[in-house]
Scaffold this active site. Structure first.
Site, PDB file in Angstrom:
ATOM      1  N   ASP A 189      14.978  -0.635   0.012  1.00  0.00           N
ATOM      2  CA  ASP A 189      15.762  -0.787   1.235  1.00  0.00           C
ATOM      3  C   ASP A 189      16.792  -1.894   0.984  1.00  0.00           C
ATOM      4  OD1 ASP A 189      16.487  -0.678   3.919  1.00  0.00           O
ATOM      5  OD2 ASP A 189      14.765  -1.802   4.625  1.00  0.00           O
ATOM      6  N   ARG A 200       0.816   6.224   7.578  1.00  0.00           N
ATOM      7  CA  ARG A 200       0.819   6.344   6.116  1.00  0.00           C
ATOM      8  C   ARG A 200       0.205   7.660   5.663  1.00  0.00           C
ATOM      9  NH1 ARG A 200       2.017   1.284   3.844  1.00  0.00           N
ATOM     10  NH2 ARG A 200       1.171  -0.536   4.881  1.00  0.00           N
ATOM     11  N   GLU A 252       7.153   2.342  -6.605  1.00  0.00           N
ATOM     12  CA  GLU A 252       7.349   1.870  -5.231  1.00  0.00           C
ATOM     13  C   GLU A 252       7.744   3.041  -4.328  1.00  0.00           C
ATOM     14  OE1 GLU A 252       6.757   0.103  -2.921  1.00  0.00           O
ATOM     15  OE2 GLU A 252       8.108  -1.588  -2.604  1.00  0.00           O
ATOM     16  N   ASP A 253       7.437   2.909  -3.055  1.00  0.00           N
ATOM     17  CA  ASP A 253       7.758   3.986  -2.110  1.00  0.00           C
ATOM     18  C   ASP A 253       9.244   4.054  -1.782  1.00  0.00           C
ATOM     19  OD1 ASP A 253       7.736   1.573  -0.707  1.00  0.00           O
ATOM     20  OD2 ASP A 253       6.244   2.198   0.775  1.00  0.00           O
ATOM     21  N   LYS A 284      17.454   3.752   0.193  1.00  0.00           N
ATOM     22  CA  LYS A 284      18.422   3.652   1.306  1.00  0.00           C
ATOM     23  C   LYS A 284      19.625   2.870   0.791  1.00  0.00           C
ATOM     24  CE  LYS A 284      15.322   3.388   5.326  1.00  0.00           C
ATOM     25  NZ  LYS A 284      14.668   2.423   6.228  1.00  0.00           N
ATOM     26  N   ASP A 291       4.731   3.212   6.383  1.00  0.00           N
ATOM     27  CA  ASP A 291       4.088   2.931   7.659  1.00  0.00           C
ATOM     28  C   ASP A 291       5.042   2.305   8.666  1.00  0.00           C
ATOM     29  OD1 ASP A 291       4.251   0.369   6.211  1.00  0.00           O
ATOM     30  OD2 ASP A 291       3.095  -0.415   7.900  1.00  0.00           O
ATOM     31  N   LYS A 325       0.816  -1.198   0.000  1.00  0.00           N
ATOM     32  CA  LYS A 325       0.000   0.000   0.000  1.00  0.00           C
ATOM     33  C   LYS A 325       0.860   1.263   0.000  1.00  0.00           C
ATOM     34  CE  LYS A 325      -1.957  -2.392   3.333  1.00  0.00           C
ATOM     35  NZ  LYS A 325      -2.362  -2.934   4.531  1.00  0.00           N
ATOM     36  N   GLY A 326       2.149   1.076   0.259  1.00  0.00           N
ATOM     37  CA  GLY A 326       3.032   2.228   0.476  1.00  0.00           C
ATOM     38  C   GLY A 326       3.148   3.191  -0.686  1.00  0.00           C
TER      39      GLY A 326
HETATM   40  P1  IMP Z   1      13.153  -4.172   0.704  1.00  0.00           P
HETATM   41  O1  IMP Z   1      12.680  -5.456   0.125  1.00  0.00           O
HETATM   42  O2  IMP Z   1      14.023  -4.397   1.916  1.00  0.00           O
HETATM   43  O3  IMP Z   1      13.822  -3.255  -0.290  1.00  0.00           O
HETATM   44  O4  IMP Z   1      11.894  -3.499   1.315  1.00  0.00           O
HETATM   45  C1  IMP Z   1      11.143  -2.561   0.708  1.00  0.00           C
HETATM   46  C2  IMP Z   1       9.877  -2.354   1.504  1.00  0.00           C
HETATM   47  O5  IMP Z   1      10.174  -2.269   2.900  1.00  0.00           O
HETATM   48  C3  IMP Z   1       9.223  -1.048   1.150  1.00  0.00           C
HETATM   49  O6  IMP Z   1       8.283  -1.211   0.159  1.00  0.00           O
HETATM   50  C4  IMP Z   1       8.597  -0.634   2.459  1.00  0.00           C
HETATM   51  O7  IMP Z   1       7.303  -1.171   2.546  1.00  0.00           O
HETATM   52  C5  IMP Z   1       9.433  -1.251   3.516  1.00  0.00           C
HETATM   53  N1  IMP Z   1      10.387  -0.273   4.124  1.00  0.00           N
HETATM   54  C6  IMP Z   1      11.714  -0.209   3.973  1.00  0.00           C
HETATM   55  N2  IMP Z   1      12.257   0.790   4.682  1.00  0.00           N
HETATM   56  C7  IMP Z   1      11.226   1.394   5.286  1.00  0.00           C
HETATM   57  C8  IMP Z   1      11.124   2.548   6.162  1.00  0.00           C
HETATM   58  O8  IMP Z   1      12.099   3.234   6.513  1.00  0.00           O
HETATM   59  N3  IMP Z   1       9.876   2.857   6.590  1.00  0.00           N
HETATM   60  C9  IMP Z   1       8.768   2.149   6.220  1.00  0.00           C
HETATM   61  N4  IMP Z   1       8.810   1.096   5.405  1.00  0.00           N
HETATM   62  C10 IMP Z   1      10.025   0.714   4.945  1.00  0.00           C
HETATM   63 MG    MG Z   2       6.084  -1.138   0.411  1.00  0.00          MG
END
Ligand code: IMP
Ligand code: MG
Length: 180
Positions: free
Chosen positions: A102, A164, A98-99, A130, A158, A42-43
């Site tokens: 990470d 959110r 995508e938001d 990040k 979130d 939902k982000g």
């Molecule tokens: P990844 O698979 O580790 O790249 O995760 C990405 C997802 O983790 C994003 O779509 C977010 O939903 C969540 N996420 C990563 N960092 C944050 C943060 O600082 N705040 C909130 N959600 C995060």
């Molecule tokens: Mg997300």
């Protein structure tokens, strides 16, 4: 809600300005192409809403929902599809919206999943990145801002489904999640 925010990183105005630039670039790059935006629920919802209004060429939109997090602040490393596409994407140009990226695990998985459906192309538009946290190699074609390694909330992001709806992006105070 606001009392749980350590610091505002990007205001509503700063985000709108950045997203406008991103929309302009996307409009130029995809001019004359069959573009479909795929938002990751939902982000991505506030970012998707803002970005599509700044895209000046025809485009479709669709959404997917995936889960990798539960309610913790660390990725589980496992991605599960909760909601698949409504549309066929064969021969279309797909832009994943995508938001935040990470570890990169979610986007790497999604991109691979979508590529397997034979679209003309798959690229990524992500509001936040990040870089210090990357575990999976992933290239983001349209990026808003690089951010430091704090847990961020607002503008779709979130913590345990809260925050959110904040109109800005801020750093969540550590005591909100450290004592859980
Ligand atoms: P990844 O698979 O580790 O790249 O995760 C990405 C997802 O983790 C994003 O779509 C977010 O939903 C969540 N996420 C990563 N960092 C944050 C943060 O600082 N705040 C909130 N959600 C995060
Ligand atoms: Mg997300």
């Amino acid at each position: 809600m606001i009392n749980d925010i350590e610091k505002v990183l990007f205001t509503e105005e700063e985000i709108a300005e950045k997203v406008k630039e991103m929309g302009k670039k996307i409009s130029e790059d995809y001019n004359g192409k069959d573009l479909i935006l795929v938002g990751v629920l939902k982000g991505s919802v506030p970012f998707m809403a803002e970005l599509m209004k700044r895209i000046e060429i025809p485009c479709n939109m669709d959404f997917m929902a995936v889960s990798s997090y539960g309610s913790s602040t660390e990725t589980s490393g496992v991605v599960r599809i909760i909601k698949d596409l409504d549309f066929e994407i064969e021969n279309k140009h797909v832009l994943i919206v995508e938001d935040i990226v990470d570890s990169g695990i979610t986007l790497r998985y999604l991109k691979k999943y979508l590529v397997a459906k034979n679209p003309s192309s798959v690229e990524i538009a992500c509001l936040l990145n990040k870089p210090d946290r990357r575990q999976a190699e992933i290239s983001v074609k349209y990026l808003g801002f690089d951010v430091p390694n704090y847990f961020l909330v607002g503008y779709g992001l979130d913590y345990a489904e809260r925050y959110r709806n904040l109109p800005f992006i801020g750093i969540l105070k550590e005591n909100v999640y450290k004592n859980k």
